[in-house]
Design an enzyme around this catalytic site. Structure first.
Site, mmCIF file in Angstrom:
data_model
loop_
_atom_site.group_PDB
_atom_site.id
_atom_site.type_symbol
_atom_site.label_atom_id
_atom_site.label_comp_id
_atom_site.label_asym_id
_atom_site.label_seq_id
_atom_site.Cartn_x
_atom_site.Cartn_y
_atom_site.Cartn_z
ATOM 1 N N GLU A 169 0.848 -1.204 0.000
ATOM 2 C CA GLU A 169 0.000 0.000 0.000
ATOM 3 C C GLU A 169 0.879 1.248 0.000
ATOM 4 O O GLU A 169 1.862 1.331 0.744
ATOM 5 C CB GLU A 169 -0.916 0.040 1.234
ATOM 6 N N TYR A 172 -6.684 7.069 -0.920
ATOM 7 C CA TYR A 172 -7.448 8.153 -1.537
ATOM 8 C C TYR A 172 -8.005 9.078 -0.470
ATOM 9 O O TYR A 172 -8.577 8.624 0.514
ATOM 10 C CB TYR A 172 -8.602 7.517 -2.322
ATOM 11 N N ALA A 212 -10.322 12.869 -0.075
ATOM 12 C CA ALA A 212 -11.350 13.516 -0.910
ATOM 13 C C ALA A 212 -10.869 14.814 -1.558
ATOM 14 O O ALA A 212 -11.538 15.338 -2.436
ATOM 15 C CB ALA A 212 -12.592 13.787 -0.071
ATOM 16 N N HIS A 243 -7.878 3.020 -4.399
ATOM 17 C CA HIS A 243 -8.867 3.203 -3.340
ATOM 18 C C HIS A 243 -9.835 4.316 -3.751
ATOM 19 O O HIS A 243 -9.431 5.294 -4.381
ATOM 20 C CB HIS A 243 -8.201 3.648 -2.036
ATOM 21 N N ARG A 249 -15.727 3.565 2.797
ATOM 22 C CA ARG A 249 -16.514 4.734 3.158
ATOM 23 C C ARG A 249 -15.613 5.955 3.346
ATOM 24 O O ARG A 249 -15.965 7.065 2.996
ATOM 25 C CB ARG A 249 -17.286 4.490 4.459
ATOM 26 N N HIS A 298 -13.172 -7.820 14.825
ATOM 27 C CA HIS A 298 -13.921 -9.082 14.848
ATOM 28 C C HIS A 298 -13.559 -9.918 16.085
ATOM 29 O O HIS A 298 -14.378 -10.720 16.558
ATOM 30 C CB HIS A 298 -13.634 -9.869 13.568
HETATM 31 P P1 FAD Z 1 -18.526 0.885 5.820
HETATM 32 O O1 FAD Z 1 -18.625 -0.549 5.451
HETATM 33 O O2 FAD Z 1 -19.385 1.835 5.106
HETATM 34 O O3 FAD Z 1 -18.739 0.986 7.358
HETATM 35 C C1 FAD Z 1 -18.638 2.255 8.038
HETATM 36 C C2 FAD Z 1 -19.438 2.174 9.344
HETATM 37 O O4 FAD Z 1 -20.825 2.079 9.042
HETATM 38 C C3 FAD Z 1 -19.100 0.941 10.169
HETATM 39 O O5 FAD Z 1 -19.194 1.303 11.526
HETATM 40 C C4 FAD Z 1 -20.193 -0.039 9.800
HETATM 41 O O6 FAD Z 1 -20.422 -0.950 10.845
HETATM 42 C C5 FAD Z 1 -21.379 0.899 9.596
HETATM 43 N N1 FAD Z 1 -22.349 0.399 8.594
HETATM 44 C C6 FAD Z 1 -22.055 -0.141 7.369
HETATM 45 N N2 FAD Z 1 -23.198 -0.460 6.720
HETATM 46 C C7 FAD Z 1 -24.224 -0.085 7.530
HETATM 47 C C8 FAD Z 1 -25.639 -0.127 7.438
HETATM 48 N N3 FAD Z 1 -26.253 -0.654 6.358
HETATM 49 N N4 FAD Z 1 -26.374 0.347 8.475
HETATM 50 C C9 FAD Z 1 -25.780 0.858 9.560
HETATM 51 N N5 FAD Z 1 -24.450 0.931 9.728
HETATM 52 C C10 FAD Z 1 -23.676 0.462 8.741
HETATM 53 N N6 FAD Z 1 -9.888 5.694 4.394
HETATM 54 C C11 FAD Z 1 -9.677 6.709 3.511
HETATM 55 O O7 FAD Z 1 -10.157 7.826 3.737
HETATM 56 N N7 FAD Z 1 -8.929 6.510 2.356
HETATM 57 C C12 FAD Z 1 -8.366 5.297 2.066
HETATM 58 O O8 FAD Z 1 -7.701 5.151 1.042
HETATM 59 C C13 FAD Z 1 -8.565 4.213 2.991
HETATM 60 N N8 FAD Z 1 -8.048 2.993 2.750
HETATM 61 C C14 FAD Z 1 -8.322 1.942 3.599
HETATM 62 C C15 FAD Z 1 -7.855 0.659 3.299
HETATM 63 C C16 FAD Z 1 -8.118 -0.413 4.137
HETATM 64 C C17 FAD Z 1 -7.615 -1.791 3.775
HETATM 65 C C18 FAD Z 1 -8.877 -0.212 5.343
HETATM 66 C C19 FAD Z 1 -9.163 -1.360 6.253
HETATM 67 C C20 FAD Z 1 -9.351 1.056 5.660
HETATM 68 C C21 FAD Z 1 -9.091 2.145 4.789
HETATM 69 N N9 FAD Z 1 -9.587 3.425 5.056
HETATM 70 C C22 FAD Z 1 -9.360 4.460 4.172
HETATM 71 C C23 FAD Z 1 -10.346 3.687 6.290
HETATM 72 C C24 FAD Z 1 -11.843 3.363 6.140
HETATM 73 O O9 FAD Z 1 -12.439 4.247 5.225
HETATM 74 C C25 FAD Z 1 -12.445 3.490 7.532
HETATM 75 O O10 FAD Z 1 -11.968 2.438 8.344
HETATM 76 C C26 FAD Z 1 -13.945 3.592 7.627
HETATM 77 O O11 FAD Z 1 -14.264 3.980 8.955
HETATM 78 C C27 FAD Z 1 -14.713 2.271 7.386
HETATM 79 O O12 FAD Z 1 -14.678 1.993 6.075
HETATM 80 P P2 FAD Z 1 -15.585 0.839 5.404
HETATM 81 O O13 FAD Z 1 -15.231 0.910 3.992
HETATM 82 O O14 FAD Z 1 -15.458 -0.447 6.113
HETATM 83 O O15 FAD Z 1 -17.030 1.467 5.657
#
Ligand code: FAD
Length: 296
Positions: A17, A49, A51, A77, A107, A159
């Site tokens: 990464e 990435y 914003a 990303h 997200r 988890h």
């Molecule tokens: P989601 O799956 O959308 O989850 C976000 C939150 O919403 C969680 O608490 C989840 O439990 C909750 N949720 C999901 N679906 C629902 C639903 N239907 N109803 C209610 N609650 C729900 N961040 C950046 O800004 N840029 C990056 O490039 C970046 N790269 C990353 C790469 C990796 C491998 C990882 C693990 C994280 C990265 N992040 C990055 C951080 C990431 O964006 C955050 O950890 C974020 O808080 C969670 O992302 P997610 O994609 O799992 O979100």
């Protein structure tokens, strides 16, 4: 071959990464890092990435250079936070025009220190919605299924905590149902965390490969900073091993040894490969890849 295909092949993958550089000096340093990482012949490299418009442009530049100068497959990303659907569509189309065919749908983190922050009124709230949106945009350009792939995030350390377990599985299943074809994990330090997540995911009908993300810890200071950044605790045994060494070189070697053992255990347990968080530094990432037997 898309990243989905690579992660389903029998040989374990090696990937890194990177994050987009913030200024010219950081950019020069990153080009050197990429040249050195390329020597390990990784299967792909992911580019984080943010914003902001500046980071977007530099993300594209990193992607282009990875593909052109080093023939390393880029995993771009993408995030939802602070962008409208149209803005997200434009970014996906820019990446597609650069030849990118693999995306990590996230997200993104809401900005810190802004208590009045609200999601974009015409944006996406969750990563699973972004997966569906990417599929829609890619499909509209006539790119066939199988010619692109979409990954998502997974969280082994969360988890391991009973209270987050079911919610994490539900969210990962929603991502798979929306069309995600692989997951990359947040950092963690114990092979058992990945093994339990992988087994529970399978039992819940989640069949996508879950690629472990690993960070070699090089000092107790770095471990503390990472804990703060990620919220994932570093095990006492690792902290003790780092603290036991009285010079920086020996502490660094202890950190690489721990990360390499973790990588080997994960591959033996069936992980599809190892994704190394580099923080744009090649030395520790390459030492880890070599010690884990993953560099070519
Ligand atoms: P989601 O799956 O959308 O989850 C976000 C939150 O919403 C969680 O608490 C989840 O439990 C909750 N949720 C999901 N679906 C629902 C639903 N239907 N109803 C209610 N609650 C729900 N961040 C950046 O800004 N840029 C990056 O490039 C970046 N790269 C990353 C790469 C990796 C491998 C990882 C693990 C994280 C990265 N992040 C990055 C951080 C990431 O964006 C955050 O950890 C974020 O808080 C969670 O992302 P997610 O994609 O799992 O979100």
């Amino acid at each position: 071959m898309t990243i989905r295909d690579l992660l389903r092949a029998p040989a374990p993958t090696l990937s890194f990464e990177l994050f987009p550089p913030r200024d010219d000096h950081a950019q020069e340093a990153l080009w050197e890092t990429m040249a050195r990482l390329a020597e390990a012949r990784p299967d792909f490299a992911s580019i984080t990435y943010g914003a902001s418009g500046t980071t977007r442009r530099s993300s594209r530049e990193v992607v282009r250079r990875l593909a052109d100068a080093h023939t390393i497959r880029p995993l771009a990303h993408l995030t939802c936070v602070d962008q409208s659907r149209d803005e997200i569509t434009a970014v996906i189309e820019e990446f597609l025009a650069e030849g990118v065919r693999d995306f990590l749908a996230l997200r993104g983190d809401p900005p810190v220190g802004q208590p009045d922050w609200r999601p974009h009124p015409d944006g996406l709230l969750y990563a699973h919605q972004l997966v569906a949106h990417i599929r829609h945009v890619v499909g509209a350009r006539g790119i066939a299924e199988g010619e692109y792939s979409i990954g998502v995030a997974a969280f082994p350390a969360a988890h391991a905590e009973e209270r987050w377990r079911q919610q994490g599985l539900d969210v990962l299943l929603a991502k798979q149902d929306a069309g995600a074809e692989f997951a990359v994990t947040q950092v963690f330090y114990e092979a058992a965390h990945w093994e339990v997540l992988a087994a529970d995911a399978l039992a819940a009908g989640i069949t996508i490969p879950i690629l472990p993300g690993i960070i070699p810890l090089l000092s107790t200071g770095r471990a503390a900073r990472l804990e703060q950044l990620t919220g994932v605790s570093v095990p006492e045994s690792v902290l003790r091993a780092l603290a036991a060494e009285d010079d920086a070189g020996a502490a660094r070697a202890a950190g690489i040894t721990h990360a390499a053992a973790l990588a080997r255990d994960l591959v033996s347990a069936g992980a599809p490969g190892i994704h190394v968080y580099t923080f744009n530094r090649h030395e520790a990432a390459l030492d880890l890849a070599a010690a884990a037997g993953l560099a070519r």
